[in-house]
Design an enzyme around this catalytic site. Structure first.
Site, PDB file in Angstrom:
ATOM      1  N   TYR A  30     -15.687  19.562 -34.298  1.00 42.76           N
ATOM      2  CA  TYR A  30     -15.837  18.348 -35.089  1.00 42.76           C
ATOM      3  C   TYR A  30     -15.025  17.207 -34.499  1.00 42.76           C
ATOM      4  O   TYR A  30     -14.194  17.422 -33.611  1.00 42.76           O
ATOM      5  CB  TYR A  30     -15.456  18.603 -36.557  1.00 42.76           C
ATOM      6  CG  TYR A  30     -13.969  18.703 -36.827  1.00 42.76           C
ATOM      7  CD1 TYR A  30     -13.235  19.819 -36.437  1.00 42.76           C
ATOM      8  CD2 TYR A  30     -13.287  17.677 -37.477  1.00 42.76           C
ATOM      9  CE1 TYR A  30     -11.876  19.910 -36.693  1.00 42.76           C
ATOM     10  CE2 TYR A  30     -11.930  17.764 -37.740  1.00 42.76           C
ATOM     11  CZ  TYR A  30     -11.226  18.875 -37.345  1.00 42.76           C
ATOM     12  OH  TYR A  30      -9.888  18.960 -37.589  1.00 42.76           O
ATOM     13  N   ARG A  67     -13.795  13.823 -26.197  1.00 46.95           N
ATOM     14  CA  ARG A  67     -13.146  15.075 -26.642  1.00 46.95           C
ATOM     15  C   ARG A  67     -14.168  16.044 -27.227  1.00 46.95           C
ATOM     16  O   ARG A  67     -14.076  17.257 -27.035  1.00 46.95           O
ATOM     17  CB  ARG A  67     -12.034  14.781 -27.650  1.00 46.95           C
ATOM     18  CG  ARG A  67     -11.266  16.068 -28.021  1.00 46.95           C
ATOM     19  CD  ARG A  67     -10.060  15.803 -28.874  1.00 46.95           C
ATOM     20  NE  ARG A  67     -10.445  15.191 -30.128  1.00 46.95           N
ATOM     21  CZ  ARG A  67      -9.584  14.675 -30.998  1.00 46.95           C
ATOM     22  NH1 ARG A  67      -8.285  14.694 -30.748  1.00 46.95           N
ATOM     23  NH2 ARG A  67     -10.005  14.119 -32.114  1.00 46.95           N
ATOM     24  N   ARG A 112     -27.018  37.291 -38.806  1.00 41.88           N
ATOM     25  CA  ARG A 112     -25.607  37.286 -38.437  1.00 41.88           C
ATOM     26  C   ARG A 112     -25.380  38.230 -37.264  1.00 41.88           C
ATOM     27  O   ARG A 112     -25.802  39.384 -37.307  1.00 41.88           O
ATOM     28  CB  ARG A 112     -24.769  37.739 -39.629  1.00 41.88           C
ATOM     29  CG  ARG A 112     -23.269  37.768 -39.381  1.00 41.88           C
ATOM     30  CD  ARG A 112     -22.516  38.100 -40.656  1.00 41.88           C
ATOM     31  NE  ARG A 112     -21.068  38.093 -40.459  1.00 41.88           N
ATOM     32  CZ  ARG A 112     -20.349  39.149 -40.069  1.00 41.88           C
ATOM     33  NH1 ARG A 112     -20.934  40.312 -39.844  1.00 41.88           N
ATOM     34  NH2 ARG A 112     -19.043  39.052 -39.912  1.00 41.88           N
ATOM     35  N   LYS A 157     -11.163  21.375 -30.695  1.00 43.56           N
ATOM     36  CA  LYS A 157     -11.169  20.898 -32.086  1.00 43.56           C
ATOM     37  C   LYS A 157     -12.248  21.629 -32.883  1.00 43.56           C
ATOM     38  O   LYS A 157     -13.329  21.108 -33.139  1.00 43.56           O
ATOM     39  CB  LYS A 157     -11.375  19.371 -32.111  1.00 43.56           C
ATOM     40  CG  LYS A 157     -10.987  18.734 -33.442  1.00 43.56           C
ATOM     41  CD  LYS A 157     -10.911  17.226 -33.300  1.00 43.56           C
ATOM     42  CE  LYS A 157     -10.814  16.503 -34.624  1.00 43.56           C
ATOM     43  NZ  LYS A 157      -9.554  16.705 -35.343  1.00 43.56           N
ATOM     44  N   GLU A 210       2.899  20.671 -33.719  1.00 40.60           N
ATOM     45  CA  GLU A 210       2.289  19.453 -34.269  1.00 40.60           C
ATOM     46  C   GLU A 210       2.183  19.596 -35.784  1.00 40.60           C
ATOM     47  O   GLU A 210       2.583  20.618 -36.351  1.00 40.60           O
ATOM     48  CB  GLU A 210       0.912  19.204 -33.643  1.00 40.60           C
ATOM     49  CG  GLU A 210      -0.062  20.339 -33.858  1.00 40.60           C
ATOM     50  CD  GLU A 210      -1.382  20.168 -33.105  1.00 40.60           C
ATOM     51  OE1 GLU A 210      -1.795  19.029 -32.813  1.00 40.60           O
ATOM     52  OE2 GLU A 210      -2.022  21.207 -32.835  1.00 40.60           O
TER      53      GLU A 210
END
Ligand code: PLP
Length: 287
Positions: free
Chosen positions: A33, A52, A101, A150, A183
């Site tokens: 995302y 990114r 799945r 991310k 962070e």
């Protein structure tokens, strides 16, 4: 107001947007995302976020079903259709719906799922929190070892935010096995000592913040020294200032770490100045 959201080529009322229960984003957190801020109806650092996104997709061998030019159109369309002056645009790309799945990745030509939506935050630039600063606690960094990608695996950061809430503060800073800050739950962390701005170097153990890159560039231009290295919570408590950066908070002063004030315990001049420079410069460059 019902938002208009984007799903796989369509603009829909949020109540009509549907994603399959077999989508790998839902079953496996197999998705990435980006969050881009909007000021004055324009996108802040859009190119950085798209670069990114492309890197995150590449690292996970995921193809992107939409071009960056079309993503720009989607972002602008959502801003216009939802009348956003200040706020955020959330974009998520998952590996899609293979129809069942399985741990194995589906064939690379299966189209991924692309979702985007707006969040209207009228006082984003003028957030009251920036005037008082964040108070943070520290907790062990129990995330996986590739947080430079991310992904939508946000359970532990979400638990970190809840731990902060339960402690009556604003955020948690993660601590690695060596006792150093990596962070924040959703932001990069910094301390200030004299004219020096200290923040952890880029690696697999932090997200390569788009705001971080811009702030460090502006800091160097404003004649601050930038030192990219790890620091401990104790060093933060003894620093002149601390702050955090992210697309959603820009530059946010951090005034307390684990119950101890940082500097005067109030937002300091360096964080305040960097926030002003960041907002000025990024507003000028917004598209
Ligand atoms: N670190 C983490 C873990 C984040 O989730 C984020 C943003 O969501 C950041 C840092 C800051 O990144 P950016 O400046 O690109 O918003």
């Amino acid at each position: 107001m019902t938002r208009i959201v984007y799903l796989n080529g369509d603009y829909l009322p949020e109540t009509e947007a549907r994603v399959s229960i077999f989508d790998r984003g839902f079953l496996m957190a197999d998705g990435v995302y980006e969050v881009t801020s909007v000021l004055d109806g324009k996108l802040i650092d859009f190119d950085g976020h798209i670069r990114r996104l492309e890197r995150s997709l590449r690292e996970l061998e995921m193809s992107c079903p939409i071009s960056s030019a079309d993503l720009l159109t989607v972002h602008r369309e959502l801003v216009a259709r939802n009348g956003i002056d200040q706020g955020m645009i959330y974009l998520q790309v998952t590996r899609g719906n293979p129809g069942d799945r399985s741990f194995l990745f589906p064939p690379a030509d299966l189209p991924g799922t692309v979702v985007a939506f707006t969040q209207n935050i009228p006082n984003l630039a003028d957030a009251p929190a920036a005037k008082v600063g964040f108070r943070v606690i520290t907790i062990p960094d129990l995330r996986w070892s590739r947080v430079d990608i991310k992904t939508v695996q946000l359970l532990y950061p979400s638990m970190g935010k809840m731990a902060a809430k339960k402690a009556g503060v604003d955020d948690s800073w993660f601590i690695d096995e060596a006792g150093a800050v990596t962070e924040g739950t959703s932001n990069n962390a910094y301390i200030v000592k004299g004219n020096r701005i200290i923040t952890r170097a880029l690696g697999n153990d932090i997200l390569h913040g788009i705001t971080r890159a811009a702030v460090l560039r502006f800091a160097a231009e404003a004649q601050f020294e930038v030192e990219e290295r790890a620091f401990t919570p104790a060093e933060a408590q003894g620093a002149d200032e601390a702050f955090a950066t992210a697309a959603s908070i820009f530059v946010m002063p951090v005034v307390e770490v684990d119950g101890k004030p940082v500097g005067t315990g109030k937002p300091g001049p360096v964080a305040t100045r960097l926030r002003e420079i960041y907002l000025d410069e990024m507003r000028k460059a917004a598209i």
